[in-house]
Scaffold this active site. Structure first.
Site, PDB file in Angstrom:
ATOM      1  N   GLU A  47      71.988  63.614 105.591  1.00 47.32           N
ATOM      2  CA  GLU A  47      72.168  64.570 106.357  1.00 47.32           C
ATOM      3  C   GLU A  47      72.856  66.084 105.365  1.00 47.32           C
ATOM      4  OE1 GLU A  47      73.651  64.613 109.921  1.00 47.32           O
ATOM      5  OE2 GLU A  47      74.994  66.416 108.835  1.00 47.32           O
ATOM      6  N   CYS A  75      68.073  63.857 121.299  1.00 50.71           N
ATOM      7  CA  CYS A  75      68.462  64.079 122.477  1.00 50.71           C
ATOM      8  C   CYS A  75      67.949  65.492 122.987  1.00 50.71           C
ATOM      9  CB  CYS A  75      70.035  64.835 121.977  1.00 50.71           C
ATOM     10  SG  CYS A  75      69.709  65.768 120.450  1.00 50.71           S
TER      11      CYS A  75
HETATM   12  N1  SAH Z   1      72.542  59.930 113.921  1.00 47.75           N
HETATM   13  C1  SAH Z   1      73.643  60.240 113.745  1.00 47.75           C
HETATM   14  C2  SAH Z   1      73.816  61.627 113.817  1.00 47.75           C
HETATM   15  C3  SAH Z   1      73.314  62.340 115.242  1.00 47.75           C
HETATM   16  S1  SAH Z   1      73.234  64.761 115.152  1.00 47.75           S
HETATM   17  C4  SAH Z   1      75.138  60.180 114.702  1.00 47.75           C
HETATM   18  O1  SAH Z   1      73.753  59.118 115.600  1.00 47.75           O
HETATM   19  O2  SAH Z   1      76.134  60.326 114.790  1.00 47.75           O
HETATM   20  C5  SAH Z   1      72.156  65.014 113.964  1.00 47.75           C
HETATM   21  C6  SAH Z   1      72.652  65.316 112.930  1.00 47.75           C
HETATM   22  O3  SAH Z   1      71.596  66.040 111.722  1.00 47.75           O
HETATM   23  C7  SAH Z   1      74.058  65.969 112.225  1.00 47.75           C
HETATM   24  O4  SAH Z   1      74.634  65.469 111.429  1.00 47.75           O
HETATM   25  C8  SAH Z   1      73.722  67.215 111.618  1.00 47.75           C
HETATM   26  O5  SAH Z   1      74.086  67.663 110.814  1.00 47.75           O
HETATM   27  C9  SAH Z   1      72.449  66.901 110.978  1.00 47.75           C
HETATM   28  N2  SAH Z   1      71.446  67.851 110.786  1.00 47.75           N
HETATM   29  C10 SAH Z   1      70.929  69.471 110.901  1.00 47.75           C
HETATM   30  N3  SAH Z   1      69.643  69.526 110.317  1.00 47.75           N
HETATM   31  C11 SAH Z   1      69.398  68.705 109.450  1.00 47.75           C
HETATM   32  C12 SAH Z   1      68.345  68.990 107.951  1.00 47.75           C
HETATM   33  N4  SAH Z   1      67.601  69.192 108.323  1.00 47.75           N
HETATM   34  N5  SAH Z   1      68.996  67.454 107.117  1.00 47.75           N
HETATM   35  C13 SAH Z   1      69.609  66.667 107.485  1.00 47.75           C
HETATM   36  N6  SAH Z   1      69.912  66.458 109.084  1.00 47.75           N
HETATM   37  C14 SAH Z   1      69.841  67.316 109.187  1.00 47.75           C
END
Ligand code: SAH
Length: 453
Positions: free
Chosen positions: A336, A411
């Site tokens: 993340e 999403c």
């Molecule tokens: N799976 C989690 C969050 C999903 S939201 C849940 O269900 O609660 C998508 C997440 O991707 C966010 O937390 C955002 O910070 C992260 N994110 C965005 N770009 C990213 C990247 N390039 N690499 C890793 N994480 C990323």
């Protein structure tokens, strides 16, 4: 000879479709007009507004033939508030519409007309589902107003009730509005950058019943804080946490950098399945806890774990999916980009005595190739990217190392379809797609796709 549609024309049209943001679409000799408030299957009188080269907008004047799925929106401010887009459509109608949205992108963008898109998994009771409300406050004509923004504006639609938020959030939204001046606090005015209370945030833990209240103020000094605490405790006697965050900037961003505890403890607890999560004021956490369990349950089902698998959870947030599936896998690696979320993930793993989940902060497209380069191998890869979908580099890495199974939680159906096409071209086969309704009455739809190679 073609009909040209002009501004102010009054027409009676048949509505064919609904856009993802809830506008009806009618075509006048091939020219699409977007009509907010109109539903598919309806005949409506409209007045044409702005016209562009390839499409235009129109105002709904009168419904001459209503859709059988049309219902009276239960919320009084539905037509003004930007929070919900589909309350005028029955809940069953919304689910049909959302499935159609997914089917459409699977045909058009992913070019996978044969892949099944299942009926949307909806809620039995699609109201009061949100566990978090962020409510702006302001002053208007000497009175405090609070509610939600009108779509694409910073105009607060003043309301005391929001049918998709918790009762606690409703009570606080209304009571603070009426009693704020009595305790000597002004609401914030964006134009003058004066007044104290900017936002009220209410978070609830569904399974624990715990409630966190966050007051976002314009400055740190808060001389009326004891009166504010008493007021909040009077409205929500079981409140477990009251926090103050201060944001001194002229900005649309809600939170400032610093948060202090005013009363109780700094976290609330919620659980998904048998995993407990500690949620702090700023933590990301899914807003519909009932459907989160449905969504993750679907991801787990598609992952088909036997206990021997090494699994990646890419875009893992605070590790919710990782910890949910860690119990069924040999090991899980979560990645993340937000370092604080990774701290939360590690803490939550400890809290639940989960030792086979590893977390690393960084971009998924950088960290995952590094894991592979270090010699790690994975059987299943779960991705849950933000709206823009997976990074191209990550898709390349997947196609290079080809984990047997990919579970794609999305999403945004549009970017999901785009990425599925790329994975298909690289040899994966999409087995099926299950949409889940995480946000009843909005136009959003979440999906889980299952791919094999
Ligand atoms: N799976 C989690 C969050 C999903 S939201 C849940 O269900 O609660 C998508 C997440 O991707 C966010 O937390 C955002 O910070 C992260 N994110 C965005 N770009 C990213 C990247 N390039 N690499 C890793 N994480 C990323």
């Amino acid at each position: 000879m073609s009909y040209s549609v002009n501004r102010n024309d009054r027409l009676n049209v048949y509505v064919e479709d609904l856009t993802h943001d809830g506008s009806g679409v009618a075509k006048v000799e091939g020219y699409p007009l977007f009509i907010p408030g109109a539903l598919p299957g309806e005949e409506v009188d409209i007045q044409v507004g702005k016209t562009l080269k390839n499409y235009g907008f129109a105002r709904l004047l009168n419904i001459t033939k209503a859709s059988p799925d049309r219902v009276k929106p239960p919320c009084n401010v539905f037509s003004q508030c930007g929070g919900c887009q589909m309350q005028h459509l029955s809940y069953e109608g919304q689910l049909v519409q959302k499935r159609k949205t997914v089917r459409d992108v699977m045909d058009r963008i992913a070019k996978l007309p044969h892949v099944p898109v299942h009926p949307v998994k909806g809620m039995d009771d699609p109201w009061r589902y949100r566990n978090k409300s962020q409510i702006p406050f302001s002053e208007r004509d000497g009175k405090v107003v609070s509610g939600f923004y009108k779509s694409r504006t910073h105009h607060i639609v003043d309301t005391d009730i929001c049918l998709i938020q918790s009762h606690e959030a409703d009570d606080l939204m209304a009571m603070l509005k009426y009693e704020l001046h009595a305790i000597g606090v002004d609401a914030y005015d964006e134009k003058t950058h004066l007044g104290l209370l900017r936002h009220l945030i209410v978070r609830t833990g569904r399974t624990s019943g715990e409630v966190m209240v966050i007051l976002v103020t314009r400055k740190k000094k808060f001389t009326q804080k004891d009166a504010a605490i008493e007021l909040i405790k009077r409205v929500v006697p079981n409140v477990t946490s009251i926090m103050q965050n201060f944001n001194t900037e002229r900005t649309n961003v809600i939170f400032g950098d610093e948060t202090v505890l005013l009363y109780g403890k700094p976290v609330i607890v919620d659980s998904i399945g048998n995993i407990d999560f500690e949620i702090s004021a700023r933590s990301f956490y899914q807003v519909n806890p009932i459907q989160t369990e449905v969504l993750y349950g679907q991801a787990l089902e598609y992952a088909q774990l036997t206990g021997n698998e090494s699994v990646i959870d890419a875009y893992c947030g605070i590790g919710t999916i990782s910890l949910f599936i860690a119990q069924k896998a040999k090991e899980v690696y979560g990645v993340e980009i937000v370092p604080e979320a990774i701290e939360d993930a590690k803490r939550n793993a400890e809290l639940n005595d989960i030792n086979n989940a590893h977390f690393e902060a960084g971009p998924a497209e950088v960290v995952i190739p590094k894991w592979y380069a270090d010699g790690k191998r994975f059987d299943v890869l779960v991705v849950d990217p933000p709206r823009k979908g997976c990074d191209e580099e990550l898709l390349k890495t997947i196609l290079e190392y080809k984990p047997k199974r990919v579970v794609y939680v999305s999403c945004n159906p549009g970017t999901l379809a785009r990425d599925l096409r790329i994975l298909e071209d690289g040899g994966y086969r999409t087995q099926e797609v299950q949409p889940v309704d995480m946000f009843p009455h909005s136009s959003h739809v979440e999906c889980v796709a299952w791919l094999e190679i």
